[in-house]
Design a protein around this motif. Structure first.
Motif, short mmCIF file in Angstrom:
data_model
loop_
_atom_site.label_atom_id
_atom_site.label_comp_id
_atom_site.label_asym_id
_atom_site.label_seq_id
_atom_site.Cartn_x
_atom_site.Cartn_y
_atom_site.Cartn_z
N UNK A 244 5.84 9.56 8.50
CA UNK A 244 4.97 9.30 9.66
C UNK A 244 4.97 7.81 9.99
N UNK A 245 5.02 6.98 8.95
CA UNK A 245 5.03 5.54 9.20
C UNK A 245 6.26 5.14 10.02
N UNK A 246 7.44 5.62 9.58
CA UNK A 246 8.68 5.22 10.27
C UNK A 246 8.74 5.78 11.69
N UNK B 217 4.80 -0.19 -0.01
CA UNK B 217 5.39 -1.32 0.71
C UNK B 217 4.31 -2.09 1.48
N UNK B 218 4.68 -3.27 1.94
CA UNK B 218 3.79 -4.00 2.84
C UNK B 218 4.18 -3.60 4.26
N UNK C 108 0.87 -1.18 0.00
CA UNK C 108 0.00 0.00 0.00
C UNK C 108 0.91 1.23 0.00
N UNK C 109 0.35 2.34 -0.44
CA UNK C 109 1.14 3.56 -0.45
C UNK C 109 1.25 4.10 0.99
N UNK D 108 19.15 -0.98 4.21
CA UNK D 108 18.00 -1.59 3.57
C UNK D 108 17.57 -0.68 2.41
N UNK D 109 17.55 -1.20 1.19
CA UNK D 109 17.16 -0.38 0.05
C UNK D 109 15.94 -0.98 -0.62
N UNK D 110 14.94 -0.12 -0.84
CA UNK D 110 13.72 -0.62 -1.49
C UNK D 110 13.43 0.21 -2.72
N UNK D 111 13.05 -0.43 -3.80
CA UNK D 111 12.71 0.36 -4.99
C UNK D 111 11.40 1.14 -4.75
N UNK D 112 11.28 2.33 -5.34
CA UNK D 112 10.05 3.12 -5.17
C UNK D 112 9.11 2.78 -6.32
N UNK D 113 8.05 2.05 -6.04
CA UNK D 113 7.10 1.75 -7.13
C UNK D 113 5.75 2.33 -6.80
#
Ligand code: ADP
Length: 464
Positions: free
Chosen positions: A321-323, A354-355, A315-316, A459-464
């Motif tokens: 705020x999430x972190x 992300x989930x 979800x977007x 930790x690296x995550x692609x931005x989709x």
């Protein structure tokens, strides 16, 4: 077990060395046999050619006739021995080229491989008359003399046969107006010599199949041995890891179970039943231990999942705020006075796909480890960069991980070999699971660490 494996490796290496020596010996023997067979086969063909070739015979006759004529002069004492040899060499020189060409023609006609050279070497020339033997040429004293043929290098020269040309020659001369008849007997010994320029290549070509096959079998045996030993070591490691895991989980289960059993017997006590405060406290303890047991079981169950089995529900998410929420919740669970958490945010892209559930689990695993594997005052730097990708780095000032141990850090059940393995409880599943979660997001999780200085997980995550 390690000793046994080392012994096995040593025995295999020794076996391989013995096998190579035997193989080398057999190949060398085959080489010698092939060489001998090839040489004797070629010799036979060359001899056949020498015996049956008419053009070569006629060329031989030319020099022989001239030589006999010279001998007549020698007998009449009009020429010396040296001159006899010089004249012989002169005749040979004039017919040697046609002889060599004819020889090669004959070789071709008889399907004898090219690259064969041949010459006749004079060993001795002896003239015999009724009174004495007169040696004109003897190879022991004089340099060797070649009658017709190619020059052959010493290392390629192979003796084929020895020949004897015997001749009785009668000539008539006019001496003081009278015809004087004289007869001479000649014994002309020669040695046939053959040279095969490319014999090594020929034999090598004959052996190429054998060489390739033995090389292939040899490599196959080495590969087989290598994989068997590698497999054995892996099996041994897995067995060790499993034993460790069983020990760890037994240890982890023992404490809550013991507490639960104690709490149950407390509850049975009639005095406690009448004391609501103690009763409540004991019930709370039971609840806490129950949760702990549940968490342990969940950890084992979830953490057996590989990244392919993890089903993401992305979800977007508003990154900042999430972190912050994740970090605040985390701080609630730890004795915060001993932990300092620094937050650095550098956000260009505000949201990420992300989930939340899984990423929270991965982040908490890493954050909990930062506290678990550090001494009293833990300082955690939590840095976030968000642009084309979401990059989170979590650094601590803990005990660190040696370079050797870093290699296997994300493997299932792996716990670094250091003092902490005994002092700090764990199952070696947290980082494996975090890695699988990040992989399921098509991201990467890497580690940088120095022993007794601290560790950073990136930790690296692609931005989709
Ligand atoms: P567990 O903590 O249950 O042993 P993990 O998978 O979370 O399992 O970690 C695996 C191993 O990695 C740990 O046993 C520990 O040796 C090492 N490790 C993990 N995080 C850190 C850290 N922040 N500092 C030092 N060592 C760490």
């Amino acid at each position: 077990m390690k000793k046994k494996i080392n012994l096995l490796i040593l025995a295999s290496i020794l076996g391989l060395i013995a096998l190579s020596i035997i193989q080398g010996y057999l190949i060398n023997n085959t080489y010698k046999l092939k060489k001998d067979a090839f040489i004797s086969e070629t010799k036979r063909s060359v001899l056949r050619l020498d015996d049956f070739s008419a053009p070569l015979d006629s060329l031989n006759n030319i020099w022989q006739d001239k030589f006999l004529e010279t001998l007549v002069d020698y007998k009449a004492k009009t020429v010396t021995k040296t001159e006899v040899i010089n004249r012989l060499q002169h005749v040979i020189h004039t017919i040697n080229e046609p002889f060599k060409q004819e020889y090669q023609n004959e070789l071709r006609k008889n399907n004898i491989p090219h690259g064969i050279k041949f010459h006749n070497k004079v060993r001795t020339i002896v003239l015999i008359d009724s009174l004495k033997n007169d040696t004109i040429f003897n190879f022991n004293k004089t340099p060797r003399l070649i009658v017709l043929g190619d020059a052959i290098s010493k290392e390629n020269a192979l003796s084929v046969n020895t020949n004897l040309w015997q001749s009785e020659h009668t000539s008539v001369r006019e001496v003081d107006g009278e015809n004087v008849k004289s007869t001479l007997y000649l014994m002309f010994y020669t040695e046939g010599v053959m040279g095969i320029d490319n014999w090594k290549t020929v034999i090598f070509k004959q052996m190429i199949g054998l060489l390739t096959l033995s090389l292939f079998i040899f490599s196959f045996v080495i590969a087989l041995l290598y994989f068997s030993i590698k497999n054995l070591i892996t099996q041994k490691n897995i067995a060790e890891v499993k034993t460790d895991f069983v020990n760890n989980i037994t240890h982890e289960l023992k404490t809550p179970l013991a507490t639960l059993s104690l709490a149950t017997s407390i509850l049975k006590n009639p005095k406690v039943k009448q004391d609501p405060q103690r009763f409540e406290a004991t019930i709370n303890t039971i609840e806490r231990q129950n949760k702990r047991l549940q968490k342990l079981i969940d950890q084992v169950l979830n953490n057996s999942l590989g990244y392919k089995e993890i089903q993401l529900h992305k979800e977007s998410v508003h990154i900042e705020s999430y972190l912050h929420t994740v970090l605040d919740d985390f701080l609630l669970t730890v004795a915060s006075e001993n932990v300092k958490l620094n937050r650095h945010f550098s956000i260009t892209t505000k949201t990420s796909n992300i989930d939340k559930f899984y990423i929270t689990t991965a982040l908490l695993n890493i954050l909990e480890n930062a506290i678990k594997y550090s001494d009293k005052n833990t300082v955690i730097d939590f840095k976030v960069e968000s642009n084309t990708q979401l990059k989170i780095s979590i650094s601590d000032n803990g005990i660190g991980i040696s370079e050797q141990n870093q290699k296997q850090l994300f493997e299932k059940f792996y716990r670094a070999e250091n003092q902490a393995i005994h002092d700090i409880k764990g199952l070696g599943l947290g980082l494996f699971y975090s890695y699988q979660i990040i992989k399921a997001h098509q991201g990467t999780l890497t580690v940088k660490s120095k022993e007794s200085q601290g560790t950073s997980f990136i930790l690296s995550l692609p931005q989709q």
